[in-house]
Enzyme design. Structure first.
Site, PDB file in Angstrom:
ATOM      1  N   SER A   1     -30.875 -62.120  16.094  1.00  0.00           N
ATOM      2  CA  SER A   1     -29.491 -62.176  16.583  1.00  0.00           C
ATOM      3  C   SER A   1     -28.550 -61.613  15.527  1.00  0.00           C
ATOM      4  O   SER A   1     -28.976 -60.840  14.662  1.00  0.00           O
ATOM      5  CB  SER A   1     -29.138 -63.622  16.947  1.00  0.00           C
ATOM      6  OG  SER A   1     -27.936 -63.669  17.674  1.00  0.00           O
ATOM      7  N   ASN A   2     -27.274 -61.956  15.592  1.00  0.00           N
ATOM      8  CA  ASN A   2     -26.292 -61.443  14.635  1.00  0.00           C
ATOM      9  C   ASN A   2     -25.214 -62.510  14.420  1.00  0.00           C
ATOM     10  O   ASN A   2     -25.291 -63.601  14.965  1.00  0.00           O
ATOM     11  CB  ASN A   2     -25.697 -60.117  15.138  1.00  0.00           C
ATOM     12  CG  ASN A   2     -25.065 -60.284  16.493  1.00  0.00           C
ATOM     13  OD1 ASN A   2     -24.095 -61.018  16.662  1.00  0.00           O
ATOM     14  ND2 ASN A   2     -25.644 -59.638  17.510  1.00  0.00           N
ATOM     15  N   TYR A   3     -24.184 -62.166  13.624  1.00  0.00           N
ATOM     16  CA  TYR A   3     -23.207 -63.176  13.194  1.00  0.00           C
ATOM     17  C   TYR A   3     -22.048 -63.393  14.176  1.00  0.00           C
ATOM     18  O   TYR A   3     -21.099 -64.090  13.844  1.00  0.00           O
ATOM     19  CB  TYR A   3     -22.625 -62.779  11.835  1.00  0.00           C
ATOM     20  CG  TYR A   3     -23.637 -62.780  10.721  1.00  0.00           C
ATOM     21  CD1 TYR A   3     -24.189 -63.974  10.276  1.00  0.00           C
ATOM     22  CD2 TYR A   3     -24.052 -61.597  10.123  1.00  0.00           C
ATOM     23  CE1 TYR A   3     -25.125 -63.991   9.255  1.00  0.00           C
ATOM     24  CE2 TYR A   3     -24.986 -61.596   9.101  1.00  0.00           C
ATOM     25  CZ  TYR A   3     -25.516 -62.796   8.672  1.00  0.00           C
ATOM     26  OH  TYR A   3     -26.439 -62.814   7.668  1.00  0.00           O
TER      27      TYR A   3
END
Ligand code: PMT
Length: 210
Positions: free
Chosen positions: A21-23
């Protein structure tokens, strides 16, 4: 007038316990949904997993993966007059997610990733969307030039370009510094709260619709 907004991150499964995933916190997209509702637009928010409360008076679809977000957008974009793509969609997904938890055996593990579908890039050509199309560009270098390329390739009316290398702007903070870029204009905005930036984008939309 109806607006579709994508928001938040996507999660690409590796196995039942892990994902890529990512931030993204979803703050930018949810602020947009709230601002659009308050300016009298009907809103459909399609969001990856976040910790945020869904703004009131929004229709809401929860998704996890890039593929699920693609399918939700494909199904609903035809009913909309405006589409805003603020989600941080994974560009790659794990090719063969394991059905059982991967055991710690070898010293290294190679995961083969494959490209996800470009949802914003499908709006004009695949979904035949003819409404107002707004994309975001999250860049760490050549912010304006890279954003302008995205504007053209993806057929957007507006690109909101933000520099994600800054600590005080972009992912998972309350503020954002952005450029509003069209084929003919380029407006550099100061560092604003995401609520204020959402308001500026909503005002741009209202002006274009009137
Ligand atoms: O969620 P926050 O913590 O508030 O952070 C806000 C944000 C930094 C996530 C937001 O402001 C932002 O920049 N969103 C876009 C993030 C992104 O994925 O940018 P990109 O330059 O990689 O993608 C360009 C555009 O294509 C974006 O509109 C993106 O939504 C869209 N895209 C990308 C890949 C893909 N497979 N499908 C898409 O629709």
């Amino acid at each position: 007038m109806k607006v579709l907004i994508t928001a938040g991150p996507t999660r690409e499964a590796i196995d039942p316990a892990r994902f890529i995933s990512n931030y993204s916190s979803g703050k930018m997209g949810y602020a947009l949904a709230d601002a659009c509702v308050h300016s009298g637009l009907e809103v459909l928010l399609i969001s990856g997993p976040t910790q945020l409360e869904v703004p009131i008076n929004c229709d809401y679809i929860a998704v996890e993966s890039a593929q699920e977000m693609y399918e939700a957008v494909e199904q609903h974009i035809v009913d909309c007059d405006v589409a805003i793509f603020s989600a941080a969609v994974a560009d790659y997904t794990y090719k063969t997610p394991a059905t059982q938890k991967i055991k710690k055996k070898e010293d290294s593990l190679v995961l083969e990733l494959e490209k996800t579908k470009d949802i914003l890039g499908s709006a004009r050509n695949t979904f035949n969307f003819t409404g107002l199309l707004i994309g975001f560009a999250a860049e760490t270098e050549k912010l304006v030039a890279n954003a302008r390329t995205k504007l053209e390739i993806k057929g957007c009316d507006l690109i909101v370009a933000n520099d994600i290398s800054r600590k005080d702007s972009g992912f998972n903070v309350d503020n954002n510094q952005a450029y509003l870029i069209t084929s003919k204009t380029e407006q550099e905005l100061p560092l604003l709260s995401k609520k204020a930036l959402a308001l500026a984008i909503t005002q741009w939309i209202k002006k274009r619709l009137s």
